[in-house]
Design a protein around this motif. Structure first.
Motif, PDB file in Angstrom:
ATOM      1  N   ARG A   1     -28.805 -33.119  21.545  1.00 54.54           N
ATOM      2  CA  ARG A   1     -28.721 -33.851  20.280  1.00 54.54           C
ATOM      3  C   ARG A   1     -29.653 -33.257  19.222  1.00 54.54           C
ATOM      4  NH1 ARG A   1     -26.659 -36.241  24.199  1.00 54.54           N
ATOM      5  NH2 ARG A   1     -25.180 -37.971  23.990  1.00 54.54           N
TER       6      ARG A   1
ATOM      7  N   CYS B   1     -17.673 -33.706  12.916  1.00 56.74           N
ATOM      8  CA  CYS B   1     -17.083 -33.203  14.162  1.00 56.74           C
ATOM      9  C   CYS B   1     -17.871 -33.679  15.372  1.00 56.74           C
ATOM     10  CB  CYS B   1     -17.023 -31.678  14.124  1.00 56.74           C
ATOM     11  SG  CYS B   1     -15.821 -31.036  12.926  1.00 56.74           S
ATOM     12  N   TRP B   2     -19.191 -33.770  15.236  1.00 52.43           N
ATOM     13  CA  TRP B   2     -20.006 -34.324  16.323  1.00 52.43           C
ATOM     14  C   TRP B   2     -19.604 -35.772  16.598  1.00 52.43           C
ATOM     15  CZ3 TRP B   2     -23.827 -33.513  19.918  1.00 52.43           C
ATOM     16  CH2 TRP B   2     -24.561 -34.615  20.319  1.00 52.43           C
ATOM     17  N   ARG B   3     -19.473 -36.565  15.548  1.00 52.40           N
ATOM     18  CA  ARG B   3     -19.129 -37.972  15.717  1.00 52.40           C
ATOM     19  C   ARG B   3     -17.749 -38.121  16.348  1.00 52.40           C
ATOM     20  NH1 ARG B   3     -19.127 -39.239  10.799  1.00 52.40           N
ATOM     21  NH2 ARG B   3     -16.926 -39.675  10.430  1.00 52.40           N
TER      22      ARG B   3
ATOM     23  N   HIS C   1     -16.112 -35.989  18.330  1.00 49.30           N
ATOM     24  CA  HIS C   1     -16.067 -35.578  19.732  1.00 49.30           C
ATOM     25  C   HIS C   1     -16.940 -36.452  20.621  1.00 49.30           C
ATOM     26  CE1 HIS C   1     -14.056 -31.998  18.167  1.00 49.30           C
ATOM     27  NE2 HIS C   1     -13.678 -31.763  19.394  1.00 49.30           N
ATOM     28  N   MET C   2     -17.899 -37.167  20.044  1.00 51.46           N
ATOM     29  CA  MET C   2     -18.651 -38.136  20.834  1.00 51.46           C
ATOM     30  C   MET C   2     -17.763 -39.316  21.222  1.00 51.46           C
ATOM     31  SD  MET C   2     -21.769 -37.317  21.586  1.00 51.46           S
ATOM     32  CE  MET C   2     -22.566 -38.878  21.907  1.00 51.46           C
TER      33      MET C   2
ATOM     34  N   PRO D   1     -19.320 -32.148  22.339  1.00 49.22           N
ATOM     35  CA  PRO D   1     -19.828 -32.557  21.020  1.00 49.22           C
ATOM     36  C   PRO D   1     -20.770 -31.529  20.404  1.00 49.22           C
ATOM     37  CG  PRO D   1     -19.938 -34.374  22.584  1.00 49.22           C
ATOM     38  CD  PRO D   1     -19.628 -33.142  23.375  1.00 49.22           C
TER      39      PRO D   1
END
Length: 308
Positions: A208, A226-228, A230-231, A241
């Motif tokens: 993270r 994109c992180w949000r 794929h989380m 992520p």
């Protein structure tokens, strides 16, 4: 003084990682790889307890050895403990090997020599990619750099700062076993599950931190979106992520919110760009910016403490 000592140790470890002459470029983790193979061959399959026992059998002796040696050296002379910290951390950090192999892939792709590019990619990832084309080789190299930027650079430094060299070694061993025993075609069984769980625990915070760092040093909005996304997506790949954040930071992945329709919640449209050889160098540059960002932040903390 604690911050200063940590910063100096990290800088010297990075310098040793880069400038150590070939006779001193030992890979202590290679012994652990062979020991893990021996444990796997001797113990075979087994239940969950066997898997946990195998992981403990591989990681505990090196970690205890580092703890013991550091204690003895600190009792003899603080300077010996300082040198020991530098050497151990330089063994845990794998920055320049990543950069050199990524540069070799880039050079081969620029020369349109795909077999050579595949060979260097195999050295980087441990997996053969002979069937990939130029963009596929570039994407696999970028993905490896994004993932290993966390596991082989940020994570060992994080655990060293938090709990000392023994936990930096533990993290690297966890990542090593995660790669060696969790391959889907290698049949790690319960050993793979136990190793994967340890790797996930040791990587949870560093992943993270690295993802946020990619966002700060790259395209912030795309990386976080994109992180949000794929989380929220169901996946067994804990690095997905992180990869999404890295690709978003490089603008190789775009995640756009879709408007709500009727009673349905808003979705997200994901668009992936086709990576080229030049994106490999951009990824290396991103990794360097992340490292310099944290070193600069540590320097600011040090200066603030001196002035305050």
């Amino acid at each position: 003084m604690v911050v200063l000592e940590l910063l100096v140790v990290i800088l010297l470890a990075l310098a040793l990682d880069r400038f150590a002459p070939p006779p001193l470029r030992v890979d202590p983790l290679d012994w652990c790889r062979r020991w893990a193979q021996t444990v796997e061959q001797k113990l075979g399959g087994g239940n969950r307890g066997h898997g946990i026992g195998a992981v403990v059998l591989v990681v505990l002796p090196p970690v205890l050895l580092v703890l013991l040696l550091r204690f003895v050296l600190s009792e003899l002379a603080p300077v010996l403990r300082f040198v020991f910290d530098v050497v151990v951390l330089s063994w845990c950090i794998d920055l320049y090997r990543l950069v050199d192999r990524a540069q070799a892939v880039f050079d081969a792709l620029k020369a349109e020599d795909l077999p050579v590019a595949n060979e260097h990619l195999r050295l980087l990832t441990g997996a053969d990619a002979a069937e990939l084309n130029e963009s596929g080789l570039a994407r696999a190299t970028i993905a490896a750099l994004i993932a290993k930027g966390s596991s082989a650079v940020i994570a060992p430094i994080f655990w060293f700062i938090l709990l000392g060299p023994a936990f930096a070694v533990l993290q690297r061993l966890a990542a090593l076993l995660g790669e060696q025993w969790c391959q889907p075609n290698e049949g790690g069984g319960e050993y793979g599950r136990a190793a994967g769980r340890l790797d996930q625990v040791m990587a949870w915070v560093p992943v993270r931190i690295t993802a946020v760092s990619y966002a700060v040093m790259g395209n912030f909005e795309d990386a976080l979106r994109c992180w949000r996304y794929h989380m929220r997506a169901p996946t067994d790949d804990a690095t997905a992520p992180l990869l999404a954040a890295g690709l978003g930071a490089l603008q190789l992945l775009a995640c756009e919110d879709l408007p709500q329709t009727g009673g349905q919640g808003a979705g997200m449209a994901v668009t992936a760009a086709v990576p080229q050889a030049d994106h490999v160098q951009r990824t290396v540059a991103l990794l360097w910016r992340v490292l310099l960002f944290w070193l600069g932040l540590a320097l600011l903390v040090l200066i603030g403490g001196a002035l305050g």
